[in-house]
Design a protein around this motif. Structure first.
Motif, mmCIF file in Angstrom:
data_model
loop_
_atom_site.group_PDB
_atom_site.id
_atom_site.type_symbol
_atom_site.label_atom_id
_atom_site.label_comp_id
_atom_site.label_asym_id
_atom_site.label_seq_id
_atom_site.Cartn_x
_atom_site.Cartn_y
_atom_site.Cartn_z
ATOM 1 N N HIS A 79 0.811 -1.231 0.000
ATOM 2 C CA HIS A 79 0.000 0.000 0.000
ATOM 3 C C HIS A 79 0.838 1.271 0.000
ATOM 4 O O HIS A 79 1.721 1.445 0.837
ATOM 5 N N HIS A 81 0.877 5.601 -2.083
ATOM 6 C CA HIS A 81 0.278 6.555 -3.028
ATOM 7 C C HIS A 81 1.381 7.209 -3.840
ATOM 8 O O HIS A 81 2.183 7.973 -3.290
ATOM 9 N N HIS A 278 -4.561 -0.688 6.016
ATOM 10 C CA HIS A 278 -4.704 -0.340 7.439
ATOM 11 C C HIS A 278 -5.478 -1.399 8.226
ATOM 12 O O HIS A 278 -4.901 -2.226 8.882
ATOM 13 N N ASP A 328 2.878 2.693 3.176
ATOM 14 C CA ASP A 328 1.906 3.781 3.197
ATOM 15 C C ASP A 328 2.537 5.117 2.802
ATOM 16 O O ASP A 328 2.314 6.144 3.439
#
Ligand code: ZN
Length: 459
Positions: A79, A81, A278, A328
């Motif tokens: 995970h 971005h 999460h 993350d």
């Protein structure tokens, strides 16, 4: 874009080649490979042809001696971005998720258009490789051109990548498309991106339908993106149960649902190709439903840096949940999964000391497995990647572990303990080479000058 050539000799840029090194890897059988003097052979197709002790190797491929370096399976970051890279390590820790998203991350992501992606994605993907990550699973920005450009760069430079255009039709940071059209237009764009990239180069690139999370998506957006993912055999990812403030928002916005997971369940989003980032606060009912539908959890130890807290990892593993590790980016302190292991190990160890009856202490080998083979299992790709085993694709990295010692005086009998060095003292430059499918990729060497290192984190 100024990315250095992979710092490996030409003979190691692609298969066939054979490397002599210390081999460190989890194995599908459940045991752990630690071979101080091993050889790994890569064939012309980029697959692992041999892995074992040096004395047992009788192949014809010339051997390059990389001792005393360590060879490990490429890590899988479940995970992050892509547009948030410039914010990595620069967060307002302790702030609640919802204002943090609108005030800090929204403006950063809005800038990530096609032009910015073409300028920066090579650098961002190279930074993953420079830290030993060979399979990042990422959210793009809402801009379809930006997502297309990142896939294009990955296709040309040899990276493995799972990525999706970030879908939002509520609480948006972009206003170019009217409210009445945004759902239909964004879904059509994601559909086209999936048709173009999903499965590219024999599955090296894979598409992930990516509704950001329930508060920023209409029912139609969640439902239709899940239907498209199933129709294409693609992945579906979103966020789940990250902070108490987010949970409160969910209760206000979706009073008809008994829990957070039920929203995604009603949208048809649950299944073996679904990844929930999460998942810190899951009820027993949610855990049962996730397990029976085969969903995966991307565990982000950096949750402890914001108001989320520490996930009950031991309980999730005891229940047999599919859990992998994630950085993350950019809500984290660093993109390195080795740093994520260090932070996760400390958090879970403290939790165990405070609540010994309600938690477990995991070994570093188990943490390394979470960052590699477990991640591959979460993606259903454990027949291809995640460990150094014959027949798998050669996704791997070479680490200069010995240089992490403070002093000389190293004793062979403590060699296995050097895993603590790799996890706790790893730094930019420790990873000396990274391969995806037996082909070296840009990244290692990126930290050769301090100027370069600072520039790479600037927006
Ligand atoms: Zn996220």
């Amino acid at each position: 874009m100024d990315i250095p050539e992979p710092p490996v000799p030409p003979s190691l840029r692609s298969g066939p080649f054979a490397l002599r090194a210390t081999l460190v890897s989890p194995r599908s059988s459940g045991d752990f490979l630690f071979e101080p003097d091993g050889i790994l052979e890569v064939d012309a197709a980029g697959k692992i042809a041999f892995v074992g002790p040096a004395f047992a190797y009788h192949g014809a491929t010339p051997v390059v001696d990389a001792r005393p370096m360590w060879l490990l399976p490429g890590m899988i970051d479940l995970h992050g971005h892509l547009p948030q890279f410039p914010m990595t390590g620069m967060n307002d820790y302790g702030r609640e998720l919802m204002p943090w998203l609108t005030e800090m991350m929204g403006p950063t992501e809005r800038k990530f258009d096609g032009k910015r992606s073409r300028e920066r994605s090579l650098e961002y993907l190279s930074l993953f490789a420079a830290h030993g990550t060979t399979t990042p699973v990422l959210y793009g920005s809402v801009d379809e051109e930006a997502t297309d450009a990142a896939f294009d760069i990955a296709s040309r430079h040899g990276f493995r990548l799972l990525l999706g255009q970030c879908l939002m039709d509520r609480c948006r940071y972009d206003t170019a498309i009217p409210d009445t059209q945004v759902t239909r237009i964004r879904l059509a764009q994601s559909d086209a991106l999936c048709r173009k990239w999903n499965g590219h180069d024999h599955g090296r690139l894979l598409y992930v339908f990516t509704p950001r999370f329930a508060p920023s998506c209409s029912w139609e957006m969640m439902r239709e993106s899940a239907a498209l993912a199933k129709a294409h055999g693609a992945y579906w990812q979103t966020h789940l149960s990250e902070t108490p403030g987010e949970m409160e928002t969910i209760r206000e916005m979706f009073p008809e649902c008994r829990n957070y997971l039920e929203i995604y369940d009603r949208a048809g989003g649950l299944g073996p190709k679904t990844i929930f980032a999460h998942s810190v606060f899951l009820s027993p009912e949610e855990l049962v439903r996730m397990k029976e539908t085969g969903c995966a959890i991307a565990h982000c130890p950096s949750n402890v840096l914001n108001p989320a807290g520490i996930m009950d990892l031991g309980r999730y593993l005891d229940l047999g949940m599919k859990v992998g590790l994630a950085s993350d980016v950019g809500g984290c302190h660093d993109i390195s999964l080795l740093n994520a292991i260090a932070l996760g190990w400390v958090c879970q160890s403290v939790r165990h000391k405070l609540q010994p009856e309600d938690s477990v202490e995991l070994s570093l080998k188990r943490w390394l497995e979470l960052a590699t083979l477990s991640g591959a299992r979460c993606l259903g790709l454990d027949d291809k990647i995640g460990s150094l085993e014959a027949g798998k694709e050669a996704d791997m990295f070479l680490a200069d572990v010995q240089s992490l010692r403070l002093t000389d005086g190293f004793d062979d009998k403590w060699m296995e303990q050097l895993l603590t060095l790799l996890v706790f003292r790893s730094r930019p430059g420790t990873v000396r080479a990274t391969w995806v499918r037996g082909r070296s990729v840009p990244g290692p060497g990126i930290f050769e000058t301090p100027e370069r290192q600072f520039r790479s984190l600037r927006s």
